[in-house]
Design a protein around this motif. Structure first.
Motif, mmCIF file in Angstrom:
data_model
loop_
_atom_site.group_PDB
_atom_site.id
_atom_site.type_symbol
_atom_site.label_atom_id
_atom_site.label_comp_id
_atom_site.label_asym_id
_atom_site.label_seq_id
_atom_site.Cartn_x
_atom_site.Cartn_y
_atom_site.Cartn_z
ATOM 1 N N LYS A 63 0.830 -1.209 0.000
ATOM 2 C CA LYS A 63 0.000 0.000 0.000
ATOM 3 C C LYS A 63 0.862 1.256 0.000
ATOM 4 C CE LYS A 63 -2.992 -2.634 3.099
ATOM 5 N NZ LYS A 63 -1.910 -3.573 3.533
ATOM 6 N N VAL A 64 0.339 2.298 -0.636
ATOM 7 C CA VAL A 64 0.999 3.599 -0.657
ATOM 8 C C VAL A 64 0.423 4.454 0.468
ATOM 9 C CG1 VAL A 64 1.492 5.656 -2.018
ATOM 10 C CG2 VAL A 64 1.313 3.433 -3.152
ATOM 11 N N SER A 65 1.303 5.046 1.259
ATOM 12 C CA SER A 65 0.875 5.842 2.414
ATOM 13 C C SER A 65 0.232 7.158 1.986
ATOM 14 C CB SER A 65 2.075 6.125 3.317
ATOM 15 O OG SER A 65 2.594 4.924 3.841
ATOM 16 N N PRO A 66 -0.614 7.740 2.846
ATOM 17 C CA PRO A 66 -1.330 8.972 2.485
ATOM 18 C C PRO A 66 -0.440 10.128 2.066
ATOM 19 C CG PRO A 66 -2.312 7.984 4.432
ATOM 20 C CD PRO A 66 -1.076 7.202 4.148
ATOM 21 N N ASP A 67 0.750 10.246 2.661
ATOM 22 C CA ASP A 67 1.629 11.367 2.324
ATOM 23 C C ASP A 67 2.326 11.189 0.986
ATOM 24 O OD1 ASP A 67 0.948 12.626 4.664
ATOM 25 O OD2 ASP A 67 2.724 11.968 5.769
ATOM 26 N N ASP A 68 2.138 10.042 0.337
ATOM 27 C CA ASP A 68 2.807 9.771 -0.936
ATOM 28 C C ASP A 68 1.814 9.577 -2.079
ATOM 29 O OD1 ASP A 68 5.383 9.899 0.083
ATOM 30 O OD2 ASP A 68 5.412 7.774 0.632
ATOM 31 N N LEU A 69 0.659 10.233 -1.982
ATOM 32 C CA LEU A 69 -0.407 9.964 -2.948
ATOM 33 C C LEU A 69 -0.542 10.996 -4.059
ATOM 34 C CD1 LEU A 69 -3.179 8.498 -0.603
ATOM 35 C CD2 LEU A 69 -1.770 7.272 -2.267
ATOM 36 N N ASP A 70 0.339 12.007 -4.122
ATOM 37 C CA ASP A 70 0.277 12.832 -5.323
ATOM 38 C C ASP A 70 0.956 12.059 -6.452
ATOM 39 O OD1 ASP A 70 3.043 13.361 -5.587
ATOM 40 O OD2 ASP A 70 2.920 15.325 -4.648
ATOM 41 N N TYR A 71 0.766 12.510 -7.671
ATOM 42 C CA TYR A 71 1.136 11.722 -8.854
ATOM 43 C C TYR A 71 2.582 11.231 -8.810
ATOM 44 C CZ TYR A 71 1.620 10.430 -13.762
ATOM 45 O OH TYR A 71 1.859 9.740 -14.925
ATOM 46 N N ASP A 72 3.517 12.156 -8.661
ATOM 47 C CA ASP A 72 4.931 11.795 -8.716
ATOM 48 C C ASP A 72 5.328 10.905 -7.542
ATOM 49 O OD1 ASP A 72 5.391 13.179 -11.076
ATOM 50 O OD2 ASP A 72 5.861 15.049 -10.032
ATOM 51 N N PRO A 98 -7.691 7.199 1.985
ATOM 52 C CA PRO A 98 -8.055 8.324 1.107
ATOM 53 C C PRO A 98 -7.936 9.659 1.846
ATOM 54 C CG PRO A 98 -10.046 7.302 1.944
ATOM 55 C CD PRO A 98 -8.889 6.496 2.485
ATOM 56 N N THR A 99 -6.747 9.907 2.381
ATOM 57 C CA THR A 99 -6.470 11.120 3.160
ATOM 58 C C THR A 99 -5.133 11.678 2.687
ATOM 59 O OG1 THR A 99 -5.399 9.804 4.894
ATOM 60 C CG2 THR A 99 -7.744 10.263 5.170
ATOM 61 N N GLU A 105 -8.530 11.654 -9.068
ATOM 62 C CA GLU A 105 -8.065 11.635 -10.460
ATOM 63 C C GLU A 105 -6.546 11.527 -10.552
ATOM 64 O OE1 GLU A 105 -9.659 14.694 -12.883
ATOM 65 O OE2 GLU A 105 -11.753 14.225 -12.420
ATOM 66 N N GLU A 106 -5.845 12.366 -9.802
ATOM 67 C CA GLU A 106 -4.383 12.401 -9.900
ATOM 68 C C GLU A 106 -3.755 11.119 -9.357
ATOM 69 O OE1 GLU A 106 -0.744 14.920 -7.871
ATOM 70 O OE2 GLU A 106 -2.563 15.990 -8.457
ATOM 71 N N THR A 107 -4.216 10.685 -8.197
ATOM 72 C CA THR A 107 -3.649 9.491 -7.573
ATOM 73 C C THR A 107 -3.885 8.259 -8.435
ATOM 74 O OG1 THR A 107 -3.968 10.404 -5.347
ATOM 75 C CG2 THR A 107 -3.720 8.012 -5.530
ATOM 76 N N LEU A 108 -5.109 8.087 -8.882
ATOM 77 C CA LEU A 108 -5.439 6.892 -9.647
ATOM 78 C C LEU A 108 -4.854 6.926 -11.054
ATOM 79 C CD1 LEU A 108 -9.073 6.399 -8.346
ATOM 80 C CD2 LEU A 108 -7.036 5.064 -7.751
ATOM 81 N N SER A 134 -17.245 4.643 -5.053
ATOM 82 C CA SER A 134 -18.002 4.970 -6.255
ATOM 83 C C SER A 134 -17.272 6.018 -7.079
ATOM 84 C CB SER A 134 -19.395 5.471 -5.865
ATOM 85 O OG SER A 134 -20.148 5.799 -7.000
ATOM 86 N N GLU A 135 -16.733 7.040 -6.419
ATOM 87 C CA GLU A 135 -15.970 8.078 -7.119
ATOM 88 C C GLU A 135 -14.732 7.480 -7.790
ATOM 89 O OE1 GLU A 135 -13.934 12.379 -6.018
ATOM 90 O OE2 GLU A 135 -13.626 10.677 -4.655
ATOM 91 N N ALA A 136 -14.014 6.612 -7.069
ATOM 92 C CA ALA A 136 -12.798 6.007 -7.612
ATOM 93 C C ALA A 136 -13.105 5.179 -8.850
ATOM 94 C CB ALA A 136 -12.119 5.149 -6.543
ATOM 95 N N ILE A 137 -14.173 4.410 -8.790
ATOM 96 C CA ILE A 137 -14.565 3.593 -9.940
ATOM 97 C C ILE A 137 -14.869 4.479 -11.144
ATOM 98 C CG2 ILE A 137 -16.375 2.068 -10.828
ATOM 99 C CD1 ILE A 137 -16.589 0.942 -7.948
ATOM 100 N N GLU A 138 -15.512 5.618 -10.883
ATOM 101 C CA GLU A 138 -15.926 6.509 -11.966
ATOM 102 C C GLU A 138 -14.742 7.182 -12.646
ATOM 103 O OE1 GLU A 138 -18.708 10.500 -12.620
ATOM 104 O OE2 GLU A 138 -18.893 9.310 -10.776
ATOM 105 N N VAL A 139 -13.740 7.606 -11.862
ATOM 106 C CA VAL A 139 -12.656 8.406 -12.447
ATOM 107 C C VAL A 139 -11.449 7.569 -12.871
ATOM 108 C CG1 VAL A 139 -13.340 10.379 -11.037
ATOM 109 C CG2 VAL A 139 -11.439 8.929 -10.273
#
Length: 264
Positions: A63-72, A98-99, A105-108, A134-139
């Motif tokens: 798993k990716v930690s919350p502080d590392d969830l921007d794109y790069d 999801p914090t 959009e960016e994370t996924l 639901s949002e994650a599935i959509e985007v």
């Protein structure tokens, strides 16, 4: 994804983690779950490397930690996890919470790139409510394969299970803390079913998750408990057993940080 996995939360002592994961693999577990935030990916990777089981026979999730969830940072975090695990690919990579820097959009999008590159096989999320899932599935550009959440007979996650059971939703549920950190031993309904099957309450709880179509990833340290949990695969519950467990009218979260989405 094997229906019974081995969780490694709080196995942060290197030697203990290597020994526990090694015992789990020797016992028969093929689904191993870890996380960047558990500080044990290197130990998990070393146990896998020492195993005689072929890599393709194992299902490894992290798993990716919350502080590392921007794109790069997602891309960097995944590469660092792969290096610590000593693997060429990760079977399932989760958004841990999801914090923090999570942006759907960016994370996924970053997760989708990792999948396109073959560095991960499947995309997962963890601790997502129905709305967030639901949002994650959509985007998401690539399918969301699984949502890992706390689930056990004292927190049955009916709303999430019903959402994932819809015909147009194809998301697996994975249960962490599936024996409620041992609290299931104190539940009369589980004790009754356990006596009927000459099993432990923990085994009954794991069998109940399986009856619900949910993959359980119990954490254990001792060889005795690792093997006891594995033997839950031999427990078959009937409709009466399942109904008795379903009737437990309690909702008790063991993992409930202030940052959790259900507390916002």
């Amino acid at each position: 994804m094997p229906m019974l996995g081995f969780g490694t939360y709080e196995l942060d002592d290197y030697d203990e983690c290597v020994e526990s994961v090694t015992t789990a693999i020797e016992t028969g577990y093929r689904h191993i779950d870890t996380a960047e935030g558990y500080d044990n990916e290197s130990a998990v990777g070393d146990a896998i490397a020492e195993s005689d089981v072929p890599r393709d026979d194992l299902f490894v999730a992290t798993k990716v930690s919350p502080d590392d969830l921007d794109y790069d940072k997602v891309l960097t975090s995944a590469e660092e996890s792969l290096e610590r695990l000593g693997l060429d690919y990760i079977d399932l990579l989760y958004v841990h919470w999801p914090t923090g820097e999570y942006d759907a959009e960016e994370t996924l999008e970053a997760f989708a790139e990792l999948r396109d590159e073959g560095l991960i096989r499947k995309i997962g999320v963890s601790n997502f409510t129905v709305d967030l899932l639901s949002e994650a599935i959509e985007v998401a550009e690539e399918p969301i394969f699984a949502n890992q959440v706390e689930m056990h007979p004292l927190l049955q996650q009916e709303e999430l299970r019903e959402f994932c059971d819809q015909d147009d939703i194809d998301v697996e549920l994975v249960a962490y803390s599936p024996i409620a950190r041992g609290d299931v031993a104190d539940i009369p309904e589980l004790r009754s079913v356990a006596e009927k099957h000459d099993a432990s309450e923990a085994q009954i709880s794991l069998a109940w998750c399986r009856e619900k179509g949910v993959t359980a990833i119990p954490k254990a340290t001792s060889s005795e408990h690792i093997q006891e949990n594995w033997r839950s695969l031999g427990v078959e519950l009937d409709d009466e057993d399942v109904a008795k467990i379903d009737s437990i009218d309690r909702e008790e979260r063991l993992i409930d940080p202030d940052r959790a989405p259900w507390n916002q």
